[in-house]
Design a protein around this motif. Sequence first.
Motif, PDB file in Angstrom:
ATOM      1  N   HIS A  37       0.853  -1.190   0.000  1.00  0.00           N
ATOM      2  CA  HIS A  37       0.000   0.000   0.000  1.00  0.00           C
ATOM      3  C   HIS A  37       0.884   1.233   0.000  1.00  0.00           C
ATOM      4  O   HIS A  37       1.775   1.371   0.829  1.00  0.00           O
ATOM      5  CB  HIS A  37      -0.898   0.003   1.231  1.00  0.00           C
ATOM      6  CG  HIS A  37      -1.803   1.197   1.287  1.00  0.00           C
ATOM      7  ND1 HIS A  37      -2.925   1.304   0.510  1.00  0.00           N
ATOM      8  CD2 HIS A  37      -1.731   2.328   2.014  1.00  0.00           C
ATOM      9  CE1 HIS A  37      -3.519   2.446   0.760  1.00  0.00           C
ATOM     10  NE2 HIS A  37      -2.813   3.087   1.667  1.00  0.00           N
ATOM     11  N   ASN A  83      -7.828   2.306  -5.962  1.00  0.00           N
ATOM     12  CA  ASN A  83      -8.922   1.770  -5.151  1.00  0.00           C
ATOM     13  C   ASN A  83     -10.290   2.209  -5.649  1.00  0.00           C
ATOM     14  O   ASN A  83     -11.274   2.194  -4.906  1.00  0.00           O
ATOM     15  CB  ASN A  83      -8.738   2.164  -3.683  1.00  0.00           C
ATOM     16  CG  ASN A  83      -7.466   1.593  -3.090  1.00  0.00           C
ATOM     17  OD1 ASN A  83      -6.569   2.330  -2.704  1.00  0.00           O
ATOM     18  ND2 ASN A  83      -7.359   0.273  -3.059  1.00  0.00           N
ATOM     19  N   GLU A 117      -7.588   1.605   2.646  1.00  0.00           N
ATOM     20  CA  GLU A 117      -7.755   1.798   1.204  1.00  0.00           C
ATOM     21  C   GLU A 117      -9.029   2.580   0.901  1.00  0.00           C
ATOM     22  O   GLU A 117      -9.060   3.407  -0.020  1.00  0.00           O
ATOM     23  CB  GLU A 117      -7.767   0.438   0.502  1.00  0.00           C
ATOM     24  CG  GLU A 117      -6.421  -0.259   0.561  1.00  0.00           C
ATOM     25  CD  GLU A 117      -6.392  -1.589  -0.171  1.00  0.00           C
ATOM     26  OE1 GLU A 117      -5.307  -1.965  -0.650  1.00  0.00           O
ATOM     27  OE2 GLU A 117      -7.443  -2.244  -0.262  1.00  0.00           O
ATOM     28  N   ALA A 123      -9.196   6.250  -1.054  1.00  0.00           N
ATOM     29  CA  ALA A 123     -10.034   6.535  -2.221  1.00  0.00           C
ATOM     30  C   ALA A 123     -10.985   7.699  -1.955  1.00  0.00           C
ATOM     31  O   ALA A 123     -11.202   8.552  -2.822  1.00  0.00           O
ATOM     32  CB  ALA A 123     -10.820   5.284  -2.611  1.00  0.00           C
ATOM     33  N   HIS A 133      -7.440  -5.924  -3.719  1.00  0.00           N
ATOM     34  CA  HIS A 133      -7.615  -4.686  -2.973  1.00  0.00           C
ATOM     35  C   HIS A 133      -9.101  -4.370  -2.909  1.00  0.00           C
ATOM     36  O   HIS A 133      -9.916  -4.948  -3.623  1.00  0.00           O
ATOM     37  CB  HIS A 133      -6.874  -3.527  -3.658  1.00  0.00           C
ATOM     38  CG  HIS A 133      -5.393  -3.701  -3.708  1.00  0.00           C
ATOM     39  ND1 HIS A 133      -4.562  -3.313  -2.683  1.00  0.00           N
ATOM     40  CD2 HIS A 133      -4.590  -4.232  -4.660  1.00  0.00           C
ATOM     41  CE1 HIS A 133      -3.309  -3.595  -3.001  1.00  0.00           C
ATOM     42  NE2 HIS A 133      -3.303  -4.157  -4.193  1.00  0.00           N
ATOM     43  N   ARG A 143     -12.074  -1.878  -3.844  1.00  0.00           N
ATOM     44  CA  ARG A 143     -12.282  -0.962  -4.965  1.00  0.00           C
ATOM     45  C   ARG A 143     -13.685  -0.362  -4.889  1.00  0.00           C
ATOM     46  O   ARG A 143     -14.676  -1.096  -4.831  1.00  0.00           O
ATOM     47  CB  ARG A 143     -12.142  -1.703  -6.303  1.00  0.00           C
ATOM     48  CG  ARG A 143     -10.963  -2.672  -6.398  1.00  0.00           C
ATOM     49  CD  ARG A 143      -9.651  -1.974  -6.589  1.00  0.00           C
ATOM     50  NE  ARG A 143      -9.585  -1.239  -7.831  1.00  0.00           N
ATOM     51  CZ  ARG A 143      -9.369  -1.811  -9.026  1.00  0.00           C
ATOM     52  NH1 ARG A 143      -9.256  -3.121  -9.132  1.00  0.00           N
ATOM     53  NH2 ARG A 143      -9.280  -1.066 -10.107  1.00  0.00           N
TER      54      ARG A 143
END
Length: 235
Positions: free
Chosen positions: A12, A119, A166, A170, A194, A196
């Motif tokens: 990351h 992400n 994450e 985003a 990951h 998203r």
Amino acid sequence: MNNSLSLTNAKHDPKGLKNPKVTTQGQQLPTKSKLYSSNGTKNYSTSTDAQQPLLQLGFRINEKLIGTGSYAKVKRCIREIDNKEFAVKIIDRDKAPSDFVTKFLPRELDIIRILDHPNIIKVQHILETKSLTLIVMEYASNGDLLDYINKTTRLQESVARRMFRELCDAIYYIHFRNICHRDLKCENLLLDNHLRIIDPPPSDNKKNMIEKKILSRTFCGSAAYAAPEILRGQE
């Protein structure tokens, strides 16, 4: 769906949090994706189905549905040059309300075509036929977070911590671009290696709302996740 996600070992890079002018991959934020023409949409006005324009771009549709809604459905498609899987969202404008077609859909397309973050599910192409809007995007092979939680019953703390980091990365990215998602829920958080984000709805300009102290008055999101006062129409 694969329950053994390799999220705990995924690297990351939090540069997007430290410097809002770059993505987490250290790339300059684009003003418009180079994949699009000047107006952002490839038009196939003589076509009446989804298959023909996708074939012209080198994609083959898998007829099995991934998801469906009142006037949209999502299917898998294959890019023939390398057999890579993508998803295509097929919106039937003839079945959609007129205010969605004329107001909300154009705003949504304006938003998703400029988002470029590891992400956030990235849009590859936007196509229009006589009655359909086709959005070709990355495919997340492990489904959404709600399905994953239902299958595993709980998340390991290390996995939950990485997902949350994450997600924050985003959200920071889209907020810096003056975009409010307004429909964050487990069903809109997809998984591969990951987390998203997908499906940012038509958004008000966050900067204007803050500077002018304007409250959004348009209902946006999912009723099951909305606060009671929103459902009652209270301000």
